[in-house]
Design a protein around this motif. Structure first.
Motif, short mmCIF file in Angstrom:
data_model
loop_
_atom_site.label_atom_id
_atom_site.label_comp_id
_atom_site.label_asym_id
_atom_site.label_seq_id
_atom_site.Cartn_x
_atom_site.Cartn_y
_atom_site.Cartn_z
N HIS A 189 15.03 76.24 33.16
CA HIS A 189 14.88 75.81 30.79
C HIS A 189 14.21 76.75 30.32
N TYR A 220 26.66 77.88 35.00
CA TYR A 220 27.59 77.17 33.71
C TYR A 220 28.94 77.52 34.05
N VAL A 245 22.40 65.41 30.62
CA VAL A 245 21.39 66.48 31.02
C VAL A 245 20.48 65.65 31.38
N GLY A 252 16.10 65.97 32.07
CA GLY A 252 15.45 67.58 31.51
C GLY A 252 14.11 67.11 32.46
N VAL A 271 16.25 70.74 27.61
CA VAL A 271 17.57 70.37 27.63
C VAL A 271 18.45 70.79 26.94
N GLN A 301 19.78 74.32 27.44
CA GLN A 301 20.55 73.86 27.84
C GLN A 301 21.93 73.30 27.48
N ILE A 312 25.97 74.09 27.19
CA ILE A 312 27.11 73.62 27.18
C ILE A 312 28.18 73.58 25.88
N CYS A 317 20.43 62.70 26.29
CA CYS A 317 20.22 63.93 26.54
C CYS A 317 19.08 63.14 26.74
N VAL A 353 23.51 67.06 34.61
CA VAL A 353 22.54 68.36 34.94
C VAL A 353 21.06 68.09 35.09
N SER A 404 17.92 69.90 35.09
CA SER A 404 16.88 70.87 34.35
C SER A 404 16.26 71.52 34.69
#
Length: 476
Positions: A52, A66, A79, A81, A135, A138, A142, A153, A183, A185
């Motif tokens: 990130h 990705y 997500v 993070g 976050v 990302q 996405i 998130c 995900v 991060s």
């Protein structure tokens, strides 16, 4: 029932800093990064690991994460993070759409409700997302790859592994049966020199490949204990990645595929940089039963060499410091080993070891080699004259599990404990004791100072394990 607050869209906080602020420029940038990224087939992806930092630094690595995703495989995204700005007890989500300059991720209120019901550690807190970038960076990827799928998130930063795992179990409970991508991060090592980053970051990925959050967590602690210059953290999103790993396992993931790894120095063309940040892209995937990771021939030889060198150092009057990190990541993970010395006739000359992985595997071997040579109370200290003819054997222990004595089988290592007394037999002892009853009886009576049949008695604990055994060529 817990209730959600009224959703409020989150405006971009780091547009124009971490990624282009112009929608047209951002769209072109993300498209270009994805087109340039290598497409590495990951298989049945459950979760991604993506960095990130600003796109100039880690954008290419994030694109590699990705790029591995199949089309139309997911209906929603969670997500997780790293929370850089505000301490949170568990995991807190933003109640609202998460926007970037090319669009946003609509808030999945239904999923957020399930998450809150699945774990008391998951709750809304929009304040923890103020100014946070982990976050947000990302989101453009996405949106470009999956479209404006619904999302929840979260950010995490708890220093408590138990809490992180509890969040992970809550995630899995809420996501089962859905087509939701997880995900994590996170960036990797922060601020070591480039050379040290190339030791630390592969070790972190190797620890994640174990699919054991406790191994990952302890590995990070052991690397920080090395005192490497400039190393502030091995993984800034450790809490989030531990939660995602826990959830991914519960959702069927059996392994980790590393897709890309680099650091900021290399990205900027400075392989020798004195201060870097590490980045990696990886995927937790389903794909058959997990396979036990055995040591390679090179790793085995490295451990034997380290054992002999540790003894040589002591004979030369050097007390020895930390083993340091190996270029072989597996040797830097938490590990426990016994080192056995034999004389020129093949008779025992010393044996000391660890039952629990309290240090790196390399450090366990180095320390126990010196202890077997100079601190085994059954023998005089090894002399320089004996050193050349002594044989060295290293036994690397697997994790232990409790067992009833009827579960013990030929080839198991066994630890017995009762009333503050205990003893251990390595699997090598089976060469002299063939039956389970004899093996356990001698272990109890001669090693633990217990009654010969103590292994049968209530209140006695038995733990069993296996070993990877290696010996110097030409030595017994």
């Amino acid at each position: 029932m817990k209730r959600l607050p009224n959703p409020v869209p989150r405006a971009p906080a780091v547009a124009g800093q971490f990624y282009p602020g112009s929608p047209k420029e951002l769209d072109g940038r993300v498209a270009g990064l994805l087109a340039a990224a290598p497409r590495r087939e990951a298989g049945d992806v459950v979760a991604l690991v993506s960095p990130h930092a600003g796109y100039d630094y880690s954008g290419a690595v994030a694109a590699a994460a990705y790029r591995c995703l199949p089309k139309d495989a997911f209906d929603s995204v969670v997500v997780v993070g790293a929370g850089h700005r505000r301490a949170v007890a568990g995991a807190v989500f933003y109640a609202g759409e998460y926007r970037c300059s090319t669009g946003g991720l609509p808030f999945d209120a239904e999923l957020a409700q399930r998450l809150m019901e699945a774990s008391d550690l998951i709750e809304p807190d929009n304040r923890a997302h103020e100014g946070e970038h982990s976050v947000e960076v990302q989101v453009p990827f996405i949106v470009r790859v999956l479209g404006p799928v619904k999302a929840v998130c979260l950010v995490m930063n708890t220093p408590d592994l138990g809490r992180a795992e509890a969040v992970g179990r809550g995630l899995a409970a809420a996501l089962k049966g859905s087509r939701t991508l997880l995900v994590a991060s996170t960036d990797l090592s922060h601020f070591p020199g480039a050379g040290d980053a190339d030791l630390v970051d592969p070790t972190t990925l190797e620890a994640l490949s174990s699919m054991d959050p406790a191994v990952f967590w302890r590995s990070n602690e052991l690397m920080l204990d090395q005192g490497l210059h400039g190393l502030d953290t091995t993984c800034c999103g450790a809490a989030g990645i531990a939660a995602v790993l826990t959830a991914a396992k519960d959702l069927g993931a059996t392994g980790l595929r590393v897709l890309e790894r680099t650091h900021s120095g290399r990205v900027m063309g400075e392989d020798g940089a004195k201060r870097v940040v590490g980045y990696a892209a990886a995927a937790f995937v389903r794909g058959g039963p997990p396979q036990a990771r055995t040591l390679t021939a090179a790793e085995r030889q490295a451990l034997l060499t380290a054992a002999r060198q540790s003894i040589a150092d002591r004979l030369a009057g050097e007390r020895g410091g930390r083993a340091g990190l190996s270029a072989m990541p597996r040797l830097n993970l938490p590990g426990s080993a016994f080192v056995t010395l034999t004389d020129e006739d093949g008779e025992l000359r010393g044996c000391i070891g660890d039952l629990e992985p309290r240090q790196t595997l390399l450090e366990s071997v180095r320390r126990n080699a010196a202890s077997a040579a100079f601190s085994d109370p059954r023998f005089e200290a090894l002399t320089a004259e004996e050193f050349a003819s002594v044989g060295i054997e290293v036994s690397v222990l697997s994790p232990m599990r409790k067992a009833h004595w009827t579960e013990v089988k030929h080839g198991d290592g066994v630890v017995v404990e009762r009333g503050g007394r205990g003893g251990v037999f390595l699997p090598q002892v089976w060469e002299k004791l063939e039956s389970v009853e004899d093996f356990l009886g001698v272990l109890c009576s001669q090693k633990a100072g217990l009654a010969r049949d103590a292994y049968r008695q209530p209140g006695t604990t038995l733990r069993i394990f296996s070993v990877e055994k290696m010996a110097e060529t030409g030595k017994k």
